[in-house]
Write a protein that holds these residues in place. Structure first.
Motif, PDB file in Angstrom:
ATOM      1  N   LYS A   1       0.918  -1.135  -0.038  1.00 41.44           N
ATOM      2  CA  LYS A   1      -0.485   0.251   0.027  1.00 41.44           C
ATOM      3  C   LYS A   1       0.540   1.269   0.042  1.00 41.44           C
ATOM      4  O   LYS A   1       0.489   2.594  -0.469  1.00 41.44           O
ATOM      5  N   SER A   2       2.460   0.934   0.120  1.00 37.68           N
ATOM      6  CA  SER A   2       2.849   2.058   0.429  1.00 37.68           C
ATOM      7  C   SER A   2       3.204   3.048  -1.183  1.00 37.68           C
ATOM      8  O   SER A   2       3.299   4.598  -0.548  1.00 37.68           O
TER       9      SER A   2
ATOM     10  N   VAL B   1       0.924   4.056  -2.860  1.00 39.42           N
ATOM     11  CA  VAL B   1       0.054   5.052  -3.020  1.00 39.42           C
ATOM     12  C   VAL B   1      -0.613   5.958  -1.808  1.00 39.42           C
ATOM     13  O   VAL B   1      -1.320   6.951  -2.804  1.00 39.42           O
ATOM     14  N   LEU B   2       0.541   5.940  -1.109  1.00 37.73           N
ATOM     15  CA  LEU B   2       0.287   7.106   0.020  1.00 37.73           C
ATOM     16  C   LEU B   2       1.048   7.878   0.265  1.00 37.73           C
ATOM     17  O   LEU B   2       2.261   7.307  -0.481  1.00 37.73           O
TER      18      LEU B   2
ATOM     19  N   ARG C   1      -8.272   8.849  -0.687  1.00 36.09           N
ATOM     20  CA  ARG C   1      -8.959   8.926   0.612  1.00 36.09           C
ATOM     21  C   ARG C   1      -7.504  10.056   1.337  1.00 36.09           C
ATOM     22  O   ARG C   1      -6.574  10.224   0.306  1.00 36.09           O
ATOM     23  N   GLN C   2      -7.954  10.672   1.998  1.00 37.93           N
ATOM     24  CA  GLN C   2      -7.172  11.672   2.883  1.00 37.93           C
ATOM     25  C   GLN C   2      -7.189  11.257   4.303  1.00 37.93           C
ATOM     26  O   GLN C   2      -8.485  11.254   4.753  1.00 37.93           O
TER      27      GLN C   2
ATOM     28  N   MET D   1      -7.273   3.576   5.499  1.00 36.67           N
ATOM     29  CA  MET D   1      -6.371   4.699   4.316  1.00 36.67           C
ATOM     30  C   MET D   1      -4.967   3.073   5.316  1.00 36.67           C
ATOM     31  O   MET D   1      -3.951   3.077   4.349  1.00 36.67           O
TER      32      MET D   1
ATOM     33  N   TRP E   1      -1.629  13.115   4.889  1.00 35.70           N
ATOM     34  CA  TRP E   1      -1.500  12.051   3.835  1.00 35.70           C
ATOM     35  C   TRP E   1      -2.823  11.799   3.225  1.00 35.70           C
ATOM     36  O   TRP E   1      -4.233  11.970   3.179  1.00 35.70           O
TER      37      TRP E   1
ATOM     38  N   GLU F   1      -4.216   9.192  -0.259  1.00 40.29           N
ATOM     39  CA  GLU F   1      -4.431   8.188  -0.957  1.00 40.29           C
ATOM     40  C   GLU F   1      -4.598   8.278  -2.878  1.00 40.29           C
ATOM     41  O   GLU F   1      -5.457   9.270  -3.060  1.00 40.29           O
TER      42      GLU F   1
ATOM     43  N   ASP G   1      -4.698   6.055  -6.038  1.00 31.29           N
ATOM     44  CA  ASP G   1      -4.481   5.106  -6.574  1.00 31.29           C
ATOM     45  C   ASP G   1      -3.995   4.434  -8.435  1.00 31.29           C
ATOM     46  O   ASP G   1      -3.677   3.623  -8.458  1.00 31.29           O
TER      47      ASP G   1
ATOM     48  N   ASP H   1       5.718   9.816  -2.090  1.00 34.39           N
ATOM     49  CA  ASP H   1       5.186   8.974  -1.243  1.00 34.39           C
ATOM     50  C   ASP H   1       5.995   7.899   0.006  1.00 34.39           C
ATOM     51  O   ASP H   1       6.596   8.866   0.424  1.00 34.39           O
TER      52      ASP H   1
END
Lengths: 442, 406
Positions: free
Chosen positions: A52-53, A55-56, A95-96, A130, A260, A262, A264, A299
């Motif tokens: 997931k890292s 997309v953050l 997302r945030q 997230m 932060w 997200e 995609d 990222d």
């Protein structure tokens, strides 16, 4: 044939127990030291959110209105209130989450325990999805709770154990300073390493970054709920203007909030980057900030890299251990060489009786590997001892030090590789012993 | 001396083994130099001069109180703790050496406040705290009653009267008299009234070595704006008891507060806690050095024993044609000396390379030559010690060996 060589190896190693013991010990100590430090490195430099890292992203703008006051090669590590809220409320990402941490006094009205100090995370509802935060009981609050500033909280499993003995505490009341909040969720034990969403300021830390590996906060509340109940207890990352009321940073000239997001897809990343740039340009046009071109969107792993999260002492220990392993390796090569050449006569006879070079080489290599296996086993034990010692160090990451499956495998692989590598040169040398010369001297 | 040439000729026949031992010595030399250098640096850092009277001070951190009633809390704490027998003084102070870096400020001497030049730590405290710290004044004067002004915005007084350290004064105004000079942080104005010998920043290792003493003491009256940190002064012999009584008294004096046990303690304990990691690191480095020496010595013993065994016949022949035991002994000693010397020469290069790498990643300076010389001497001695056993065995080989099994 192999079992025969193995038998020979054991016999030969038994023949000189002191020398064998020395070689095994050298490999064991070298591997033990290296694997201890490499395991710590591996644990501390790992990806806290694999899969997931990428997309953050951590959003930064430079909100300082004050032209030449500082050097501004990099934007500050956190956002001021105005920028954070502006960017967040546009909802331009999948997302945030806004994040801000503050110390808080914790108690529970229906539990007889003296109040204690803990950490409060004021954030927004997306935080839990997230960052893949696991829930034991209940769940996250909703976006509506964020908007309504609901007096709700999610608590860590540790706080739940401490206050409520680990039972389902959803629906019970927690007191943050002087205000009561209703518990809506209890987390499962959650220990990201590092506590990535709070990391900031690494470049000013002189390598003293062990505290990035602290445990997550005790309580999580909607952003504005946290700001209200813990008003007066927020700490700035930096200020260009002194806050009117200490600890009350809303509207003050201070950087203190992280954002932060997200994203995609690549396209969304590009569009968010231009969103940041446009926002900064617009704010500059309004005269609120003076650096429009100083925005960043790193990222997760880049952000950790930028903050050099692995403490410099840990890196130093890893280098020390590796150089120590190389020295041990040199030593073992030397001793094995001695051991094989001592048997030159014996090898000469075997060669004269028809053994090929390849067979001599295989025999010597098996003997070296036997030492490697024993050294590896010893090294593995010493690694466990070493990690036990790390756990007793007074550092925030102490409880993380354990041998996981991949490092366990790597320890053995390293042991066998090291000994095979150590054995190759002496075995080659031994296989090239000229039989005639040896037979003459018998 | 005349023996060197045959020794070199013999070594050339054992190139691999010679090379391995020399390489091991070289690596050991590089690690030894740098590890010793790091140890000395750490120990040096651990002995930082705090500038305050550590042995008679303790510090107390309280939290969880109502910020609107800080003044009341301060009054209760000062009155309550002063009543404990043995307490000589209690002052309000925002932080303490080896406590938290609570106030780090960029400062400028430019009245237009455009160029911020230094980063300093401010200790903000009342008159009792300054008396307790017992800083050594080297120029100017201590603050008088008028200089303690009320704090604005929970930070410092608008116009603060400050004491700064000598190293800060020298760095901000090199070659000038710092007394009466002004500096600013945002729109807060500071005037230097005195210079003190030393006052370390609370977390010395958070800053490069040159800035570890960049502190200022700001004279202030806390009012409602500052509290929760208290410095307690007592006779060194009574301090442990006094501090235990302080901890027992807090729940009675202020039942609403939470004591921060990590931040509170005797100053000597705070110092010890702060440097715990460094002490552990020094231990690790010493352990590595010891293990390194042991492994290297054992390697030398192993190889030398083999060579002695392999050359028994030659030794016997030499003895038979007139070499004394001393000659044989010296042969192996000189041989070892040559190998170790080769290793050291290569090791010096490695040590400097390693030092350059460390300089990039850590705060270390150039490796002084003294470390190289010391390491070389240690390794020479280690080599001689390790080879002594095998060499004595060689010297004991009787000449009659020469006549056997030729």
């Amino acid at each position: 044939m192999l079992s025969y060589y193995f038998h020979l190896a054991i016999r030969s190693l038994r023949h000189n127990k002191v020398l064998t013991g020395l070689m095994v010990l050298a490999i064991a100590v070298g591997i033990g030291a290296s694997m201890t430090t490499l395991t710590v490195m591996h644990l501390l430099s790992g990806n806290p959110l694999p899969g997931k890292s990428d997309v953050l992203f951590y959003a930064q703008v430079d909100p300082n209105p004050n032209g030449a006051a500082s050097r501004h090669q990099e934007p500050p590590d956190k956002l001021d209130y105005q920028s954070a809220i502006d960017l967040w409320s546009k909802h331009n990402a999948d997302r945030q989450a806004l994040v801000v941490e503050s110390p808080v006094k914790l108690s529970a009205p229906d539990v007889k325990r003296p109040p204690s100090m803990g950490m409060l995370m004021s954030t927004t509802a997306d935080f839990f999805t997230m960052f893949d935060v696991p829930f034991q009981y209940g769940g996250s609050w909703t976006g509506e709770d964020d908007a309504r500033r609901s007096r709700v909280a999610v608590i860590s499993s540790e706080l739940n154990d401490r206050l409520y003995g680990g039972v389902n505490s959803v629906g019970r009341t927690l007191r943050l300073r002087n205000d009561d909040v209703r518990i809506v969720g209890v987390l499962k034990p959650w220990r990201p390493a590092p506590q990535f969403y709070d990391v900031a300021g690494g470049r000013f830390s002189q390598g003293q970054t062990a505290d990035y590996y602290a445990k997550p906060e005790d309580a999580f509340t909607p952003f504005y709920t946290g700001l209200e109940v813990n008003d007066g207890h927020f700490e700035q990352f930096n200020c260009w203007d002194a806050p009117k009321v200490p600890g009350h940073l809303m509207g003050a000239g201070c950087e203190w909030i992280g954002l932060w997001v997200e994203l995609d897809s690549k396209a969304k990343v590009t569009s968010y980057r231009s969103f940041l740039a446009n926002y900064a340009a617009q704010q500059k046009a309004l005269g609120r900030i003076s650096y429009a071109d100083n925005t960043r969107l790193r990222d997760l792993m880049d952000w950790l890299q930028f903050n050099q999260v692995v403490p410099s002492d840990v890196r130093l220990q890893a280098w020390l251990a590796l150089s120590f392993l190389v020295i041990c390796l040199c030593n073992t090569v030397g001793l094995l060489l001695v051991k094989f050449l001592r048997r030159s006569g014996e090898i000469g006879i075997r060669r004269a009786l028809g053994a090929s070079r390849r067979q001599i080489f295989a025999q010597c290599l098996i003997e070296a590997s036997v030492i490697g296996v024993f050294g590896g086993a010893g090294g593995w034990l010493l690694t466990l001892v070493g990690l036990g010692l790390v756990r007793r160090q007074p550092v925030a990451y102490a409880d993380l030090a354990h041998l996981d499956v991949s490092m366990f495998g790597l320890t053995f692989l390293l042991a066998v590789l090291v000994s095979a590598f150590a054995g190759t040169l002496p075995a080659l040398r031994a296989s090239r012993i000229a039989p005639a010369l040896q037979l003459k001297t018998l | 001396m005349m023996q060197i040439r045959p020794i070199l000729a013999a070594l050339r026949r054992h190139r691999i083994a010679t090379f391995l031992i020399a390489l091991e010595i070289a690596l050991a030399c590089a690690v030894l130099c740098n590890a010793c250098f790091l140890i000395v640096n750490r120990i040096h850092a651990m002995h930082v001069v705090s500038g305050v009277d550590e042995k008679s001070l303790a510090y107390l951190v309280l939290d969880g109180y109502d910020r609107g009633r800080t003044n009341d809390l301060n009054a209760r704490i000062i009155a309550g703790l002063s009543a404990i027998p043995g307490v000589k003084g209690v002052g309000v102070l925002n932080t303490i050496p080896f406590g938290d870096n609570s106030s780090i400020n960029g400062i400028t001497i430019d009245p237009a406040r455009q160029r911020y030049s230094h980063e300093i730590n401010t200790y903000i405290g009342d008159a009792a705290s300054l008396r307790a710290l017992n800083l050594r004044l080297v120029a100017g004067r201590m603050p008088t009653t008028d200089d303690y002004r009320s704090i604005a915005n929970g930070f410092v007084p608008r116009d603060s009267m400050v004491l700064i350290t000598r190293s800060l004064a020298d760095s901000v105004w090199p070659g000038e008299n710092p007394l009466g000079k002004d500096f600013w942080c945002i729109d807060f104005h500071f005037r230097v009234i005195g210079v003190v010998d030393h006052l370390t920043i609370p977390e010395p290792e958070s800053r490069a070595a040159a800035g570890r003493d960049f502190s200022a003491f700001v004279a202030a009256t806390p009012g409602n704006e500052m509290g929760g940190g208290y410095v307690i002064q007592a006779d060194p012999r009574e301090l442990p008891r006094v501090f235990r009584e302080v901890m027992l008294a807090i729940p009675k004096i202020a039942p609403e507060v939470v004591v921060d046990h990590d931040g509170s303690g005797l100053l000597s304990d705070l110092r010890e806690r702060y440097f715990l990691n460094d002490r552990a690191m020094v231990g690790i480095l010493l352990g590595v050095i010891a293990a390194l020496m042991l492994v290297t010595a054992l390697g030398i013993v192993g190889l030398a024993s083999f060579w002695v065994q392999q050359r028994r016949k030659q030794i016997g022949i030499r003895r038979a044609i007139g070499a004394t035991r001393g000659d044989v002994l010296r042969y192996f000693q000189i041989e070892n000396f040559l190998i170790v010397t080769m290793g050291i020469l290569f090791g010096v290069l490695l040590a400097y390379t390693l030092n350059l790498v460390l300089m990039k990643a850590y705060e270390v300076t150039h490796l002084p030559a003294a470390y190289l010389v010391t390491s070389a001497i240690v390794l020479w001695l280690l080599g001689q010690l390790a080879v002594l056993g095998p060499a004595l065995r060689a010297a004991a080989v009787p000449p009659v060996v020469a006549t056997r099994s030729v």
